[in-house]
Design a protein around this motif. Structure first.
Motif, PDB file in Angstrom:
ATOM      1  N   LYS A 139      16.766   5.665 -11.297  1.00  0.00           N
ATOM      2  CA  LYS A 139      18.893   6.640 -11.275  1.00  0.00           C
ATOM      3  C   LYS A 139      19.640   5.862 -11.761  1.00  0.00           C
ATOM      4  O   LYS A 139      20.718   5.184 -11.208  1.00  0.00           O
ATOM      5  CB  LYS A 139      18.121   6.104  -9.394  1.00  0.00           C
ATOM      6  N   ASN A 140      19.305   6.073 -12.920  1.00  0.00           N
ATOM      7  CA  ASN A 140      20.170   4.972 -13.479  1.00  0.00           C
ATOM      8  C   ASN A 140      20.355   5.838 -14.793  1.00  0.00           C
ATOM      9  O   ASN A 140      19.593   6.397 -15.618  1.00  0.00           O
ATOM     10  CB  ASN A 140      19.685   4.148 -14.232  1.00  0.00           C
ATOM     11  N   THR A 141      21.778   6.235 -15.050  1.00  0.00           N
ATOM     12  CA  THR A 141      22.566   6.192 -16.029  1.00  0.00           C
ATOM     13  C   THR A 141      22.875   5.267 -17.414  1.00  0.00           C
ATOM     14  O   THR A 141      23.469   4.199 -17.527  1.00  0.00           O
ATOM     15  CB  THR A 141      23.735   6.933 -16.032  1.00  0.00           C
ATOM     16  N   GLN A 142      22.531   5.778 -18.978  1.00  0.00           N
ATOM     17  CA  GLN A 142      22.602   4.538 -19.872  1.00  0.00           C
ATOM     18  C   GLN A 142      23.375   5.616 -21.057  1.00  0.00           C
ATOM     19  O   GLN A 142      23.068   6.437 -21.152  1.00  0.00           O
ATOM     20  CB  GLN A 142      21.277   3.801 -20.116  1.00  0.00           C
ATOM     21  N   LYS A 143      24.630   4.615 -21.795  1.00  0.00           N
ATOM     22  CA  LYS A 143      24.919   5.547 -22.561  1.00  0.00           C
ATOM     23  C   LYS A 143      24.298   4.687 -23.997  1.00  0.00           C
ATOM     24  O   LYS A 143      24.207   3.607 -24.015  1.00  0.00           O
ATOM     25  CB  LYS A 143      26.938   4.957 -22.451  1.00  0.00           C
ATOM     26  N   ILE A 144      23.933   6.039 -25.008  1.00  0.00           N
ATOM     27  CA  ILE A 144      23.114   4.948 -26.312  1.00  0.00           C
ATOM     28  C   ILE A 144      24.539   5.908 -27.521  1.00  0.00           C
ATOM     29  O   ILE A 144      25.301   6.753 -26.908  1.00  0.00           O
ATOM     30  CB  ILE A 144      22.805   5.938 -26.172  1.00  0.00           C
ATOM     31  N   THR A 165       0.682  -1.669   0.194  1.00  0.00           N
ATOM     32  CA  THR A 165      -0.359   0.141  -0.008  1.00  0.00           C
ATOM     33  C   THR A 165       0.890   0.928  -0.290  1.00  0.00           C
ATOM     34  O   THR A 165       0.242   3.073  -0.501  1.00  0.00           O
ATOM     35  CB  THR A 165      -1.252   0.191   0.864  1.00  0.00           C
ATOM     36  N   ASP A 166       1.955   1.080   0.369  1.00  0.00           N
ATOM     37  CA  ASP A 166       2.716   2.574   0.277  1.00  0.00           C
ATOM     38  C   ASP A 166       4.092   2.157  -0.692  1.00  0.00           C
ATOM     39  O   ASP A 166       4.942   3.399  -0.844  1.00  0.00           O
ATOM     40  CB  ASP A 166       3.412   2.165   1.760  1.00  0.00           C
ATOM     41  N   GLU A 167       3.622   1.702  -1.422  1.00  0.00           N
ATOM     42  CA  GLU A 167       4.467   1.393  -2.551  1.00  0.00           C
ATOM     43  C   GLU A 167       4.487   1.877  -4.260  1.00  0.00           C
ATOM     44  O   GLU A 167       3.357   1.607  -4.484  1.00  0.00           O
ATOM     45  CB  GLU A 167       5.609   0.461  -2.963  1.00  0.00           C
ATOM     46  N   THR A 168       5.023   3.205  -5.120  1.00  0.00           N
ATOM     47  CA  THR A 168       4.559   3.251  -6.585  1.00  0.00           C
ATOM     48  C   THR A 168       4.946   3.632  -7.375  1.00  0.00           C
ATOM     49  O   THR A 168       5.341   3.686  -8.211  1.00  0.00           O
ATOM     50  CB  THR A 168       4.049   4.749  -6.049  1.00  0.00           C
ATOM     51  N   GLY A 169       6.445   3.492  -6.673  1.00  0.00           N
ATOM     52  CA  GLY A 169       7.401   3.485  -8.047  1.00  0.00           C
ATOM     53  C   GLY A 169       7.886   1.902  -8.974  1.00  0.00           C
ATOM     54  O   GLY A 169       7.060   0.839  -8.301  1.00  0.00           O
ATOM     55  N   SER A 170       8.793   2.118  -9.492  1.00  0.00           N
ATOM     56  CA  SER A 170       9.021   0.730 -10.500  1.00  0.00           C
ATOM     57  C   SER A 170       9.622  -0.546  -9.580  1.00  0.00           C
ATOM     58  O   SER A 170      10.924  -0.091  -8.556  1.00  0.00           O
ATOM     59  CB  SER A 170       9.310   1.085 -11.948  1.00  0.00           C
ATOM     60  N   LYS A 171       8.953  -1.530  -9.798  1.00  0.00           N
ATOM     61  CA  LYS A 171      10.315  -2.784  -9.392  1.00  0.00           C
ATOM     62  C   LYS A 171      10.058  -3.853 -10.778  1.00  0.00           C
ATOM     63  O   LYS A 171       9.281  -3.563 -12.231  1.00  0.00           O
ATOM     64  CB  LYS A 171       8.991  -3.773  -8.665  1.00  0.00           C
ATOM     65  N   TRP A 172      10.523  -4.236 -11.153  1.00  0.00           N
ATOM     66  CA  TRP A 172      11.053  -5.338 -12.442  1.00  0.00           C
ATOM     67  C   TRP A 172      12.002  -6.520 -11.986  1.00  0.00           C
ATOM     68  O   TRP A 172      12.886  -6.338 -11.165  1.00  0.00           O
ATOM     69  CB  TRP A 172      11.629  -4.269 -13.696  1.00  0.00           C
ATOM     70  N   VAL A 224      17.084   4.981 -31.567  1.00  0.00           N
ATOM     71  CA  VAL A 224      17.433   3.837 -30.003  1.00  0.00           C
ATOM     72  C   VAL A 224      16.170   4.279 -29.480  1.00  0.00           C
ATOM     73  O   VAL A 224      15.700   5.320 -29.491  1.00  0.00           O
ATOM     74  CB  VAL A 224      18.611   4.650 -29.565  1.00  0.00           C
ATOM     75  N   GLN A 225      16.179   3.074 -29.119  1.00  0.00           N
ATOM     76  CA  GLN A 225      14.665   2.509 -27.956  1.00  0.00           C
ATOM     77  C   GLN A 225      14.841   1.604 -26.988  1.00  0.00           C
ATOM     78  O   GLN A 225      15.371   0.591 -27.405  1.00  0.00           O
ATOM     79  CB  GLN A 225      14.282   2.147 -29.033  1.00  0.00           C
ATOM     80  N   PHE A 226      14.733   1.747 -25.735  1.00  0.00           N
ATOM     81  CA  PHE A 226      15.622   1.411 -24.574  1.00  0.00           C
ATOM     82  C   PHE A 226      14.692   2.051 -23.603  1.00  0.00           C
ATOM     83  O   PHE A 226      13.334   2.667 -23.674  1.00  0.00           O
ATOM     84  CB  PHE A 226      16.932   1.428 -24.302  1.00  0.00           C
ATOM     85  N   ASP A 227      14.534   1.269 -22.148  1.00  0.00           N
ATOM     86  CA  ASP A 227      14.364   1.094 -21.372  1.00  0.00           C
ATOM     87  C   ASP A 227      15.191   2.330 -20.087  1.00  0.00           C
ATOM     88  O   ASP A 227      16.188   1.590 -19.566  1.00  0.00           O
ATOM     89  CB  ASP A 227      13.416   0.013 -20.328  1.00  0.00           C
ATOM     90  N   SER A 228      14.683   3.349 -19.547  1.00  0.00           N
ATOM     91  CA  SER A 228      15.368   3.637 -18.543  1.00  0.00           C
ATOM     92  C   SER A 228      14.712   3.445 -17.630  1.00  0.00           C
ATOM     93  O   SER A 228      13.813   3.994 -17.239  1.00  0.00           O
ATOM     94  CB  SER A 228      15.120   5.383 -18.909  1.00  0.00           C
ATOM     95  N   TYR A 229      16.351   3.110 -16.437  1.00  0.00           N
ATOM     96  CA  TYR A 229      15.485   2.594 -14.921  1.00  0.00           C
ATOM     97  C   TYR A 229      15.865   3.955 -13.533  1.00  0.00           C
ATOM     98  O   TYR A 229      16.649   4.346 -14.317  1.00  0.00           O
ATOM     99  CB  TYR A 229      16.003   1.187 -15.280  1.00  0.00           C
ATOM    100  N   LEU A 277      15.782  10.671 -13.944  1.00  0.00           N
ATOM    101  CA  LEU A 277      15.800  10.943 -12.559  1.00  0.00           C
ATOM    102  C   LEU A 277      14.781  10.834 -11.904  1.00  0.00           C
ATOM    103  O   LEU A 277      14.493  11.382 -10.462  1.00  0.00           O
ATOM    104  CB  LEU A 277      16.160  12.211 -12.298  1.00  0.00           C
ATOM    105  N   SER A 278      13.568   9.951 -12.371  1.00  0.00           N
ATOM    106  CA  SER A 278      12.645   9.353 -11.642  1.00  0.00           C
ATOM    107  C   SER A 278      12.926   8.610 -10.761  1.00  0.00           C
ATOM    108  O   SER A 278      13.722   7.764 -10.861  1.00  0.00           O
ATOM    109  CB  SER A 278      11.337   9.896 -12.632  1.00  0.00           C
ATOM    110  N   ASP A 279      11.994   7.929  -9.868  1.00  0.00           N
ATOM    111  CA  ASP A 279      11.829   6.710  -9.271  1.00  0.00           C
ATOM    112  C   ASP A 279      10.869   5.785  -9.798  1.00  0.00           C
ATOM    113  O   ASP A 279      10.518   4.922 -10.096  1.00  0.00           O
ATOM    114  CB  ASP A 279      11.131   6.902  -7.891  1.00  0.00           C
ATOM    115  N   ILE A 280      10.764   5.775 -11.302  1.00  0.00           N
ATOM    116  CA  ILE A 280       9.630   4.664 -11.808  1.00  0.00           C
ATOM    117  C   ILE A 280      10.293   4.470 -13.509  1.00  0.00           C
ATOM    118  O   ILE A 280      11.313   5.198 -13.733  1.00  0.00           O
ATOM    119  CB  ILE A 280       8.759   5.033 -12.264  1.00  0.00           C
ATOM    120  N   ILE A 281      10.662   3.744 -14.600  1.00  0.00           N
ATOM    121  CA  ILE A 281      11.152   3.238 -14.828  1.00  0.00           C
ATOM    122  C   ILE A 281       9.921   4.171 -16.288  1.00  0.00           C
ATOM    123  O   ILE A 281       8.854   4.176 -16.112  1.00  0.00           O
ATOM    124  CB  ILE A 281      10.633   1.335 -15.763  1.00  0.00           C
ATOM    125  N   ILE A 282      11.371   4.650 -17.463  1.00  0.00           N
ATOM    126  CA  ILE A 282      10.275   5.755 -18.749  1.00  0.00           C
ATOM    127  C   ILE A 282      10.306   4.567 -19.872  1.00  0.00           C
ATOM    128  O   ILE A 282      12.121   4.630 -19.785  1.00  0.00           O
ATOM    129  CB  ILE A 282      11.518   6.560 -18.278  1.00  0.00           C
TER     130      ILE A 282
END
Length: 259
Positions: free
Chosen positions: A224-229, A112-119, A217-222, A190-195
């Motif tokens: 607080k994660n940094t990704q090089k494209i 009930t207290d979780e709104t961020g992404s999980k995977w 280039v198509q991808f999922d950004s996770y 910079l968010s707490d969800i998958i973009i």
């Protein structure tokens, strides 16, 4: 050719099916958007393509994404954003005759207290029945492990709309193709969800105002994660001065960022 650098933002998601040597699983990506405390259910279908009866086992697991976008699989409940404790699989073990298929229910209920992404993933494995002679040749237990298929599972609450990402550090890098010039850029979530992201390179001729878009280039950004494209530009552009724009759209309604 003179080049100027400009950076901005774009969006996508993909689902499909996967076929191992002996069985098929569809879809291989599940996207949930349950709100905190809400239950959701989705179905995956497994089909036995082998000529013998097979037993199937489904179990949860985790994965992490590197800066280069590579997936590293981990045991269940071993990562910060693990979804393993949120999902239930029914049935998680069953038999299928040759050419038979079965639907499997995957249910999720975030706290009930979780709104961020999980995977995470669901590992789909199969064991084949063997004759006593084959068992003696291979395993004393009488079974042998077949190829494995992973089903990726994502959860992001539909009430969480706090999208925030940036793209910067557009620069030329050594190309591995003599017909192209390669550029890299850094996308940071910079968010707490998958973009879900799509980045497209645009070359604008400063004299003629003509623009050309190249393969995105198509991808999922996770979170607080940094990704090089890597973005690719053909070398056969007409002579002139060009402005390059790396356009990143992540589904946000805010203005696009530039660098």
């Amino acid at each position: 050719m003179k080049l100027k650098f400009l950076v901005s933002l774009f969006f996508l998601s993909i689902i499909g099916f996967s076929v191992a040597q002996d069985f098929e699983v569809a879809p291989v990506q599940l996207y949930f958007n349950a709100n905190p405390g809400e239950s959701q259910n989705k179905i995956i279908t497994i089909k036995n393509h082998s000529s013998v009866k097979s037993s199937f086992i489904l179990s949860p697991g985790d994965f992490v994404i590197s800066t280069e976008g590579n997936i590293d699989y981990k045991p269940a409940n071993s990562t910060k954003h693990s979804i393993s404790n949120w999902i239930s699989i029914s049935p998680s073990f069953f038999d299928l005759e040759p050419n038979q298929e079965r639907q499997v229910s995957v249910a999720i209920q975030p706290p009930t207290d979780e709104t961020g992404s999980k995977w995470g993933v669901i590992y789909v494995k199969t064991t084949k029945e063997k004759t006593s002679f084959q068992a003696g040749e291979e395993l004393s237990a009488g079974v042998t492990v077949s190829p494995m298929i992973t089903v990726q599972v994502y959860q992001t609450s539909k009430m969480n709309k706090n999208l925030k990402a940036k793209i910067d550090q557009l620069r030329e890098i050594p190309s591995e193709d003599s017909t192209e010039r390669w550029f890299s850029a850094i996308v940071t979530n910079l968010s707490d969800i998958i973009i879900h992201c799509k980045v497209v390179l645009i070359a604008s001729n400063m004299q003629t105002a003509q623009e050309k878009q190249y393969v995105p280039v198509q991808f999922d950004s996770y979170p607080k994660n940094t990704q090089k494209i890597i973005l690719k530009l053909p070398k056969n552009l007409e002579k002139g001065t060009y402005a390059l724009a790396a356009v990143l759209d992540y589904g946000s309604s805010v203005n696009l960022e530039c660098t």
